[in-house]
Design a protein around this motif. Structure first.
Motif, PDB file in Angstrom:
ATOM      1  N   GLY A 258      49.128 -30.967  48.130  1.00  0.00           N
ATOM      2  CA  GLY A 258      49.058 -32.396  48.447  1.00  0.00           C
ATOM      3  C   GLY A 258      49.742 -32.710  49.754  1.00  0.00           C
ATOM      4  O   GLY A 258      50.442 -31.868  50.326  1.00  0.00           O
ATOM      5  N   TYR A 259      49.511 -33.936  50.230  1.00  0.00           N
ATOM      6  CA  TYR A 259      50.073 -34.344  51.515  1.00  0.00           C
ATOM      7  C   TYR A 259      51.589 -34.237  51.518  1.00  0.00           C
ATOM      8  O   TYR A 259      52.200 -34.063  52.568  1.00  0.00           O
ATOM      9  N   GLY A 260      52.213 -34.355  50.336  1.00  0.00           N
ATOM     10  CA  GLY A 260      53.671 -34.237  50.248  1.00  0.00           C
ATOM     11  C   GLY A 260      54.167 -32.834  50.598  1.00  0.00           C
ATOM     12  O   GLY A 260      55.353 -32.641  50.847  1.00  0.00           O
ATOM     13  N   ILE A 261      53.254 -31.867  50.604  1.00  0.00           N
ATOM     14  CA  ILE A 261      53.610 -30.495  50.998  1.00  0.00           C
ATOM     15  C   ILE A 261      52.969 -30.184  52.346  1.00  0.00           C
ATOM     16  O   ILE A 261      53.643 -29.790  53.287  1.00  0.00           O
ATOM     17  N   SER A 262      51.675 -30.370  52.422  1.00  0.00           N
ATOM     18  CA  SER A 262      50.983 -30.254  53.707  1.00  0.00           C
ATOM     19  C   SER A 262      49.593 -30.872  53.617  1.00  0.00           C
ATOM     20  O   SER A 262      48.934 -30.769  52.585  1.00  0.00           O
ATOM     21  N   ARG A 263      49.165 -31.493  54.685  1.00  0.00           N
ATOM     22  CA  ARG A 263      47.770 -31.899  54.812  1.00  0.00           C
ATOM     23  C   ARG A 263      46.927 -30.648  55.024  1.00  0.00           C
ATOM     24  O   ARG A 263      47.467 -29.597  55.385  1.00  0.00           O
ATOM     25  N   PRO A 264      45.601 -30.738  54.806  1.00  0.00           N
ATOM     26  CA  PRO A 264      44.752 -29.604  55.192  1.00  0.00           C
ATOM     27  C   PRO A 264      44.904 -29.357  56.689  1.00  0.00           C
ATOM     28  O   PRO A 264      44.940 -30.299  57.484  1.00  0.00           O
ATOM     29  N   LEU A 265      45.022 -28.073  57.083  1.00  0.00           N
ATOM     30  CA  LEU A 265      45.350 -27.730  58.464  1.00  0.00           C
ATOM     31  C   LEU A 265      44.196 -27.035  59.170  1.00  0.00           C
ATOM     32  O   LEU A 265      43.564 -26.142  58.591  1.00  0.00           O
ATOM     33  N   PRO A 266      43.941 -27.399  60.428  1.00  0.00           N
ATOM     34  CA  PRO A 266      42.987 -26.616  61.215  1.00  0.00           C
ATOM     35  C   PRO A 266      43.590 -25.249  61.506  1.00  0.00           C
ATOM     36  O   PRO A 266      44.826 -25.105  61.503  1.00  0.00           O
ATOM     37  N   THR A 267      42.748 -24.255  61.741  1.00  0.00           N
ATOM     38  CA  THR A 267      43.269 -22.889  61.931  1.00  0.00           C
ATOM     39  C   THR A 267      44.279 -22.810  63.072  1.00  0.00           C
ATOM     40  O   THR A 267      45.194 -22.000  63.019  1.00  0.00           O
ATOM     41  N   GLU A 268      44.135 -23.675  64.073  1.00  0.00           N
ATOM     42  CA  GLU A 268      45.083 -23.638  65.205  1.00  0.00           C
ATOM     43  C   GLU A 268      46.518 -23.903  64.756  1.00  0.00           C
ATOM     44  O   GLU A 268      47.464 -23.512  65.431  1.00  0.00           O
ATOM     45  N   HIS A 269      46.675 -24.634  63.653  1.00  0.00           N
ATOM     46  CA  HIS A 269      48.026 -24.985  63.209  1.00  0.00           C
ATOM     47  C   HIS A 269      48.497 -24.198  61.994  1.00  0.00           C
ATOM     48  O   HIS A 269      49.647 -24.296  61.579  1.00  0.00           O
ATOM     49  N   LEU A 270      47.564 -23.436  61.418  1.00  0.00           N
ATOM     50  CA  LEU A 270      47.844 -22.798  60.140  1.00  0.00           C
ATOM     51  C   LEU A 270      48.936 -21.724  60.237  1.00  0.00           C
ATOM     52  O   LEU A 270      49.886 -21.727  59.452  1.00  0.00           O
ATOM     53  N   ASP A 271      48.820 -20.833  61.205  1.00  0.00           N
ATOM     54  CA  ASP A 271      49.766 -19.714  61.283  1.00  0.00           C
ATOM     55  C   ASP A 271      51.190 -20.208  61.511  1.00  0.00           C
ATOM     56  O   ASP A 271      52.132 -19.745  60.862  1.00  0.00           O
ATOM     57  N   LEU A 272      51.320 -21.190  62.407  1.00  0.00           N
ATOM     58  CA  LEU A 272      52.648 -21.713  62.691  1.00  0.00           C
ATOM     59  C   LEU A 272      53.231 -22.387  61.447  1.00  0.00           C
ATOM     60  O   LEU A 272      54.416 -22.222  61.127  1.00  0.00           O
ATOM     61  N   TRP A 273      52.369 -23.125  60.715  1.00  0.00           N
ATOM     62  CA  TRP A 273      52.853 -23.769  59.488  1.00  0.00           C
ATOM     63  C   TRP A 273      53.348 -22.706  58.513  1.00  0.00           C
ATOM     64  O   TRP A 273      54.439 -22.830  57.942  1.00  0.00           O
TER      65      TRP A 273
END
Ligand code: C2E
Ligand code: MG
Ligand code: MG
Ligand code: MG
Length: 292
Positions: A258-273
């Motif tokens: 859920g948004y309280g943990i993370s929004r769905p992420l584009p691949t550009e931001h996924l690894d860093l997250w």
């Protein structure tokens, strides 16, 4: 801007438009075209075990990167084509793309389970098993044991016999199945017994209101109890804040999304997250119900 306000826009995205049939025909062609041009992308929403603070998986969610209209959400175009064959082409692309992403992430040091959403039409059309087999075979580096298929509970109920056979067939190869938006489809206990799904995903509408509405809290806790009794895993979706997380942990559900943990992420931001994710220390201070 004139183009945006023009007729095309309405025939594309307004399901109540009187020329819906014709508009839908146009939309199917546009979607086929968008698929061929590579305009669909997947965002990935993390699923986290809030008891031990580990990221346990990612759910792939489709978006249409429209050249004129920008990023369109699935609710704007999937409901209009869910009964058309093109939904099958979309589903096959989603599976292949999610498997590619999973292999890429594994090479980058993130060994995660990935889930995809599959429409009822694709599941029930009869060739899904062959299609899934072919895609899995075409991805030698795919890990079927870390691949999960989310089926709407309501879709599974359309043909419990066919869906339970499909689930049994793929479970032998390690693929897991989740019943999505669970609680909205009125599955009887007998259905649940026959549908050998591995996971129940509690629908986000119940989670959203569970803190204010005792009926919704009862449904959430009821699904957690069902999952426990039938030895299924349970995931809560639509978890927006700490109070939801605490209440779910106290109720015995520890995997959340859920948004309280993370929004769905584009691949550009996924690894860093994934690399910078830290569980909130407040989760640990909850009096969590024991794991079953
Ligand atoms: P779903 O599978 O139940 O996915 C959860 C939806 O809730 C996603 O919306 C997600 O972005 C949203 N969400 C997640 N956390 C929160 C939260 O904390 N609060 C709120 N308000 N919303 C949250 P999205 O991406 O718009 O997808 C909507 C639905 O479209 C999905 O529901 C799924 O049924 C369908 N869908 C998405 N991608 C695909 C796909 O590739 N194929 C098929 N057949 N259906 C898809
Ligand atoms: Mg889903
Ligand atoms: Mg859902
Ligand atoms: Mg949903």
């Amino acid at each position: 801007a004139a183009k945006l306000a023009g007729k095309n826009r309405f025939s594309l995205f307004d399901p109540t438009h009187e020329s819906r049939v014709r508009a839908n025909f146009g939309l199917v062609r546009k979607i086929e075209d968008a698929l061929a041009r590579g305009q669909f992308i997947l965002h990935y929403q993390p699923k986290v075990d809030c008891l031990n603070g580990r990221v346990v998986g990612l759910e792939a969610l489709i978006r249409w990167q429209h050249p004129v209209l920008g990023l369109r959400m699935p609710g704007e175009f999937l409901p209009l084509i869910e009964h058309e064959d093109v939904i099958i082409g979309i589903g096959n692309w989603v599976i292949a793309e999610a498997l590619r992403q999973q292999a890429r992430l594994r090479a980058a040091g993130h060994d995660l389970s990935i889930s995809v959403n599959i429409a009822a039409r694709q599941l029930l059309k009869g060739q899904f098993a062959e299609q899934l087999d072919a895609i899995l075979a075409g991805h030698a580096d795919a890990d079927p044991g870390r691949f999960e298929i989310e089926i709407l509970e309501t879709a599974a109920l359309e043909d419990v016999v066919a869906v339970s056979q499909l689930i049994a067939e793929f479970q032998g190869r390690g693929v897991r199945f989740a019943l999505d938006d669970f609680g909205t489809g009125y599955s009887s206990l007998v259905h649940l017994k026959h549908l050998g799904a591995d996971v129940l995903k509690i629908d986000q509408t119940f989670v959203r209101d569970m803190l204010d509405d005792p009926g919704d809290l009862a449904i959430v806790q009821g699904v957690i109890g069902l999952a426990d009794a039938f030895h299924r895993d349970v995931v809560a979706e639509g978890v927006e804040d700490l109070a939801h997380i605490r209440s779910l942990l106290e109720s015995g559900c520890h995997v959340m999304q859920g948004y309280g943990i993370s929004r769905p992420l584009p691949t550009e931001h996924l690894d860093l997250w994934l690399e910078s994710f830290e569980p909130d220390p407040a989760w640990q201070r909850v009096n969590a119900a024991p794991l079953h």
